[in-house]
Scaffold this motif. Structure first.
Motif, PDB file in Angstrom:
ATOM      1  N   GLY A 122     -24.940 -16.719  -0.498  1.00  0.00           N
ATOM      2  CA  GLY A 122     -24.680 -15.302  -0.635  1.00  0.00           C
ATOM      3  C   GLY A 122     -23.220 -14.912  -0.638  1.00  0.00           C
ATOM      4  N   TYR A 123     -23.025 -13.600  -0.737  1.00  0.00           N
ATOM      5  CA  TYR A 123     -21.691 -13.010  -0.790  1.00  0.00           C
ATOM      6  C   TYR A 123     -21.657 -11.775   0.100  1.00  0.00           C
ATOM      7  N   TYR A 124     -20.463 -11.411   0.486  1.00  0.00           N
ATOM      8  CA  TYR A 124     -20.259 -10.152   1.204  1.00  0.00           C
ATOM      9  C   TYR A 124     -19.464  -9.219   0.314  1.00  0.00           C
ATOM     10  N   GLN A 125     -20.006  -8.017   0.086  1.00  0.00           N
ATOM     11  CA  GLN A 125     -19.352  -7.015  -0.748  1.00  0.00           C
ATOM     12  C   GLN A 125     -18.519  -6.082   0.127  1.00  0.00           C
ATOM     13  N   LEU A 126     -17.211  -6.110  -0.066  1.00  0.00           N
ATOM     14  CA  LEU A 126     -16.352  -5.196   0.677  1.00  0.00           C
ATOM     15  C   LEU A 126     -16.528  -3.774   0.155  1.00  0.00           C
ATOM     16  N   PRO A 127     -16.617  -2.814   1.052  1.00  0.00           N
ATOM     17  CA  PRO A 127     -16.723  -1.423   0.593  1.00  0.00           C
ATOM     18  C   PRO A 127     -15.380  -0.906   0.091  1.00  0.00           C
ATOM     19  N   ALA A 128     -15.416   0.267  -0.562  1.00  0.00           N
ATOM     20  CA  ALA A 128     -14.182   0.860  -1.081  1.00  0.00           C
ATOM     21  C   ALA A 128     -13.216   1.178   0.048  1.00  0.00           C
ATOM     22  N   GLN A 129     -13.751   1.642   1.175  1.00  0.00           N
ATOM     23  CA  GLN A 129     -12.903   1.893   2.340  1.00  0.00           C
ATOM     24  C   GLN A 129     -13.241   0.854   3.408  1.00  0.00           C
ATOM     25  N   ILE A 130     -12.263   0.057   3.714  1.00  0.00           N
ATOM     26  CA  ILE A 130     -12.482  -1.062   4.627  1.00  0.00           C
ATOM     27  C   ILE A 130     -12.099  -0.654   6.041  1.00  0.00           C
ATOM     28  N   LYS A 131     -12.975  -0.917   6.978  1.00  0.00           N
ATOM     29  CA  LYS A 131     -12.689  -0.671   8.387  1.00  0.00           C
ATOM     30  C   LYS A 131     -12.195  -1.974   9.023  1.00  0.00           C
ATOM     31  N   GLN A 170      -1.007  -7.033  11.017  1.00  0.00           N
ATOM     32  CA  GLN A 170      -1.582  -5.788  10.500  1.00  0.00           C
ATOM     33  C   GLN A 170      -0.856  -5.329   9.239  1.00  0.00           C
ATOM     34  N   LYS A 171       0.459  -5.383   9.276  1.00  0.00           N
ATOM     35  CA  LYS A 171       1.247  -4.971   8.115  1.00  0.00           C
ATOM     36  C   LYS A 171       0.992  -5.891   6.931  1.00  0.00           C
ATOM     37  N   GLU A 172       0.882  -7.193   7.195  1.00  0.00           N
ATOM     38  CA  GLU A 172       0.631  -8.151   6.129  1.00  0.00           C
ATOM     39  C   GLU A 172      -0.699  -7.871   5.453  1.00  0.00           C
ATOM     40  N   PHE A 173      -1.745  -7.676   6.245  1.00  0.00           N
ATOM     41  CA  PHE A 173      -3.066  -7.461   5.667  1.00  0.00           C
ATOM     42  C   PHE A 173      -3.100  -6.160   4.864  1.00  0.00           C
ATOM     43  N   THR A 174      -2.508  -5.133   5.416  1.00  0.00           N
ATOM     44  CA  THR A 174      -2.500  -3.837   4.729  1.00  0.00           C
ATOM     45  C   THR A 174      -1.736  -3.916   3.416  1.00  0.00           C
ATOM     46  N   SER A 175      -0.569  -4.563   3.441  1.00  0.00           N
ATOM     47  CA  SER A 175       0.247  -4.635   2.227  1.00  0.00           C
ATOM     48  C   SER A 175      -0.399  -5.518   1.170  1.00  0.00           C
ATOM     49  N   LYS A 215      -2.642  -3.849  -2.909  1.00  0.00           N
ATOM     50  CA  LYS A 215      -2.529  -4.143  -4.336  1.00  0.00           C
ATOM     51  C   LYS A 215      -3.895  -4.136  -5.020  1.00  0.00           C
ATOM     52  N   LEU A 216      -4.942  -4.311  -4.247  1.00  0.00           N
ATOM     53  CA  LEU A 216      -6.298  -4.266  -4.798  1.00  0.00           C
ATOM     54  C   LEU A 216      -6.937  -2.886  -4.634  1.00  0.00           C
ATOM     55  N   ASN A 217      -6.147  -1.943  -4.133  1.00  0.00           N
ATOM     56  CA  ASN A 217      -6.472  -0.517  -4.080  1.00  0.00           C
ATOM     57  C   ASN A 217      -7.375  -0.004  -2.955  1.00  0.00           C
ATOM     58  N   PRO A 218      -8.261  -0.774  -2.360  1.00  0.00           N
ATOM     59  CA  PRO A 218      -9.072  -0.183  -1.293  1.00  0.00           C
ATOM     60  C   PRO A 218      -8.194   0.314  -0.140  1.00  0.00           C
ATOM     61  N   GLN A 219      -8.629   1.384   0.459  1.00  0.00           N
ATOM     62  CA  GLN A 219      -7.903   1.935   1.597  1.00  0.00           C
ATOM     63  C   GLN A 219      -8.432   1.290   2.878  1.00  0.00           C
ATOM     64  N   ALA A 220      -7.573   0.599   3.562  1.00  0.00           N
ATOM     65  CA  ALA A 220      -7.957  -0.028   4.823  1.00  0.00           C
ATOM     66  C   ALA A 220      -7.746   0.964   5.957  1.00  0.00           C
ATOM     67  N   ILE A 241      -5.337 -14.776   7.015  1.00  0.00           N
ATOM     68  CA  ILE A 241      -5.202 -13.757   5.971  1.00  0.00           C
ATOM     69  C   ILE A 241      -4.854 -14.401   4.642  1.00  0.00           C
ATOM     70  N   GLN A 242      -3.951 -15.384   4.655  1.00  0.00           N
ATOM     71  CA  GLN A 242      -3.553 -16.025   3.405  1.00  0.00           C
ATOM     72  C   GLN A 242      -4.754 -16.695   2.738  1.00  0.00           C
ATOM     73  N   THR A 243      -5.619 -17.314   3.546  1.00  0.00           N
ATOM     74  CA  THR A 243      -6.835 -17.910   2.996  1.00  0.00           C
ATOM     75  C   THR A 243      -7.777 -16.833   2.486  1.00  0.00           C
ATOM     76  N   LEU A 244      -7.964 -15.773   3.259  1.00  0.00           N
ATOM     77  CA  LEU A 244      -8.858 -14.687   2.848  1.00  0.00           C
ATOM     78  C   LEU A 244      -8.406 -14.084   1.520  1.00  0.00           C
ATOM     79  N   MET A 245      -7.101 -13.883   1.358  1.00  0.00           N
ATOM     80  CA  MET A 245      -6.611 -13.266   0.125  1.00  0.00           C
ATOM     81  C   MET A 245      -6.848 -14.175  -1.083  1.00  0.00           C
ATOM     82  N   GLN A 246      -6.873 -15.487  -0.869  1.00  0.00           N
ATOM     83  CA  GLN A 246      -7.166 -16.393  -1.979  1.00  0.00           C
ATOM     84  C   GLN A 246      -8.644 -16.373  -2.355  1.00  0.00           C
ATOM     85  N   LEU A 247      -9.485 -15.819  -1.481  1.00  0.00           N
ATOM     86  CA  LEU A 247     -10.905 -15.655  -1.806  1.00  0.00           C
ATOM     87  C   LEU A 247     -11.173 -14.346  -2.533  1.00  0.00           C
ATOM     88  N   MET A 248     -10.191 -13.464  -2.534  1.00  0.00           N
ATOM     89  CA  MET A 248     -10.313 -12.192  -3.233  1.00  0.00           C
ATOM     90  C   MET A 248      -9.818 -12.331  -4.667  1.00  0.00           C
TER      91      MET A 248
END
Length: 643
Positions: A38-47, A65-70, A74-79, A134-141
């Motif tokens: 399976g997969y996890y679908q991130l919502p438009a607004q991420i909590k 926190q700043k790294e993840f937000t920045s 670039k992928l537009n969802p509002q965290a 975070i660096q690994t997570l961003m490579q999955l996006m």
């Protein structure tokens, strides 16, 4: 304790799934990847929820926190940051308490869990682990944004469900950038640090001084930057330039103010990168000598200028380096040690990292051999040869550096003539020096030219900017920081070096770094048992769209062949096209036209027609061009036989 038990259970139960994650392409390869259904679908607004935000790690958590937000922006969802997980976070950052920490993860490891129902959780002992998670997570996006169904307002970020355990093989994972031969701006240096941190590098080795420039402000010696930071601008092949004339202006270069350096250090810290400053000496010191000629042993040094890359500066011979200008600090001059005491005092106050790199490489002794002052020093100190003269210098420098609260690291030449007692060694002339240093119980950073010199050509010389040696991606991927015979206990890690003699701009520096920087990153982070060339190539290709999205230049050289030439008995040429990748096809022409996939396909060495004037080669994959067109004329082909 529950976390440790979970990890052990996870490692046993999910081992069989580790190599089935075809949609998980991470560089560097994690320690353990268990793809789940399976997969996890991130919502438009991420909590987003961070625990322990008020702990002793709160400042570094702020970096996370700043790294993840920045990165996410670039992928537009509002965290949206939420104060409690009770409201249902989509992404959680969890720091373990000391009594629940996992010793395997140490300070830089992490556990990344993506669950179809509960979302994303990154768990670590320290904020550095969260950062690398975070660096690994961003490579999955996705590399760029894709919008969901019309009118849904959703952003299609779909993450593969998986459990990833990861931690580095080595603590020292470095990249060196030479800013002395060509100056790079503060912003360019920051961008370079940011990109390297995405692939879990944690050490930026900053080569700040050389014959061609002094780049760091020293208050007590202002001429180091008013004079030493500037040379004559010349473009072409470094080391072959025409002589400087009286009409030329020394106005090309630059330097970093202390405020610049503080800002770069703070930026690096926010990306979990340490900075190792290097002041190269006693050789490679022409910029310092041009600024303060009294630092030289040689009469006439007051006529010297910062080197601009012109020919005739030095000769590299079988019997050693022959210098035509004295670019060395004088070991017999007390003023040199007064100078260095002041300089290292100012440098030590700027840089928090415990080491200072003092260079020590390629020190030509040509002028020392005819210096009366050096002869007197040798007699006084009972020094038997010039290597011992350099060793005398290095040992005095080590005492100065240690008096400022820092430790010394230098290139492997400082082993010659007797190494300073506490010095660490950076082994660049192959692996021999590093092996010897570990046996002498000195700490070592492996950085051999054989695998880790990113300024070398990475493809066929017909298409790459000319440098005297080559290093293909596949060779870089074979790097092992623990060569046979080395004592692992003294190997701190390794790094790749990017010298800038032939780099005129940051875009070319990027081109030379990536993708070979991926190879070195994986050699330093990933378990040796997890390395696999075919897997690595597919993961490299997955990174190219990310570099494109970030406007970072990279080399496509792995798609291009090397052209080897042999002489047949009838004086015609025999051509061999060597591929790095198995899954490409090569097509060629010998009739001056431009080949495509309807031309002869390369299947093995072939004879060039007697009167042929030009060979052209291009690579294809699945009937689409993927490499660059290589054109090489008969004169250049014949020159390769001589080599």
């Amino acid at each position: 304790m529950f976390f440790c038990n979970y990890v052990r259970l996870f490692r046993g139960a999910e081992q069989a799934q580790q190599d089935t994650a075809s949609d998980i392409k991470i560089i560097p390869e994690p320690v353990s990847v268990a793809r789940q259904s399976g997969y996890y679908q991130l919502p438009a607004q991420i909590k987003v929820y961070y625990n322990k935000a008020s702990s002793e790690d709160s400042k570094e958590l702020g970096f996370v926190q700043k790294e993840f937000t920045s990165r996410l922006s670039k992928l537009n969802p509002q965290a949206k940051l939420i104060p409690s997980d009770k409201t249902g976070a989509n992404v959680r950052f969890v720091l373990l308490d000391k009594d629940r920490s996992d010793t395997t993860l140490k300070t830089e490891g992490y556990l990344l869990s993506i669950n179809a129902k509960t979302g994303v959780t990154i768990t670590a002992n320290k904020p550095a682990g969260l950062y690398y998670g975070i660096q690994t997570l961003m490579q999955l996006m996705p590399a760029s944004l894709t919008v969901g169904a019309a009118g849904s307002g959703e952003v299609a970020i779909k993450l593969p469900c998986a459990e990833i355990i990861d931690y580095p093989r080595f603590a020292w994972r470095g990249l060196m950038l030479d800013v002395a031969r060509h100056f790079f701006t503060k912003a360019e240096v920051m961008d370079y640090i940011k990109e390297m941190s995405k692939y879990k590098y944690n050490m930026f080795h900053w080569h700040l001084t050389d014959d061609e420039g002094w780049r760091i402000q020293i208050d007590a010696y202002p001429k180091l930057t008013s004079v030493g930071a500037w040379k004559v601008k010349k473009i072409g092949y470094f080391g072959t330039f025409s002589p400087v004339t009286a009409q030329d202006k020394y106005d090309y270069g630059g330097f970093y103010t202390k405020q610049d350096i503080r800002e770069i250090i703070a930026f690096a810290k926010a990306h979990f990168v340490n900075i190792l400053p290097e002041l190269d000496m006693p050789g490679h010191s022409m910029a310092a000598i041009a600024s303060y000629p009294e630092l030289s042993c040689t009469p006439g040094a007051d006529k010297y200028h910062v080197r601009s890359g012109q020919a005739g500066f030095m000769d590299w011979t079988d019997s050693g380096i022959v210098a035509h200008y004295d670019n060395t600090l004088c070991p017999a001059n007390p003023k040199v040690y007064q100078f260095l005491d002041t300089v290292f005092g100012e440098v030590a106050k700027l840089f928090p990292f415990p080491y200072i790199h003092i260079g020590g490489d390629e020190c030509a002794k040509t002028f020392w051999k005819k210096s009366p002052a050096i002869a007197q020093l040798m007699k006084k100190e009972n020094l038997k040869n010039m290597d011992q003269v350099q060793s005398y210098f290095e040992k005095r420098v080590e005492k100065i550096v240690e008096s400022k609260g820092k430790k010394v690291i230098g290139w492997d030449e400082i082993l010659e003539g007797g190494v300073a007692p506490n010095a660490a060694i950076m082994s660049w002339r192959g692996e021999k020096g590093g092996i010897a240093a570990t046996q002498m119980k000195h700490d070592v950073v492996m950085s051999p030219t054989t695998y880790a010199y990113l300024d070398y050509m990475q493809g066929d010389p017909a298409i790459e900017p000319h440098v005297y040696a080559s290093l293909r991606l596949k060779k870089a991927y074979q790097f092992d920081p623990v060569p046979e015979g080395a004592d692992l206990a003294y190997i701190k890690g390794g790094q790749a070096n990017l010298w800038s003699e032939q780099l005129y701009n940051i875009r070319h520096a990027q081109y030379m770094t990536w993708p070979r920087g991926f190879a070195i990153a994986e050699c330093l982070w990933s378990p040796k048992s997890r390395k696999n060339w075919d897997s690595f190539v597919s993961r490299v290709e997955a990174q190219f769209p990310r570099l494109d999205a970030d406007s970072v230049k990279y080399a496509p050289s792995m798609y291009d062949p090397d052209i080897a030439v042999a002489l047949n008995s009838d004086s015609t040429l025999n051509i061999t096209l060597n591929k790095e990748l198995d899954n490409i096809d090569l097509y060629y022409s010998v009739d001056n036209s431009f080949p495509d996939n309807f031309y002869p396909k390369y299947t093995g060495p072939f004879k060039l027609p007697k009167d042929a004037a030009m060979l052209r080669v291009i690579s294809y994959r699945r009937n689409q061009p993927i490499g660059r067109l290589i054109s090489i004329d008969i004169k250049a082909l014949r020159a390769r036989i001589k080599k």
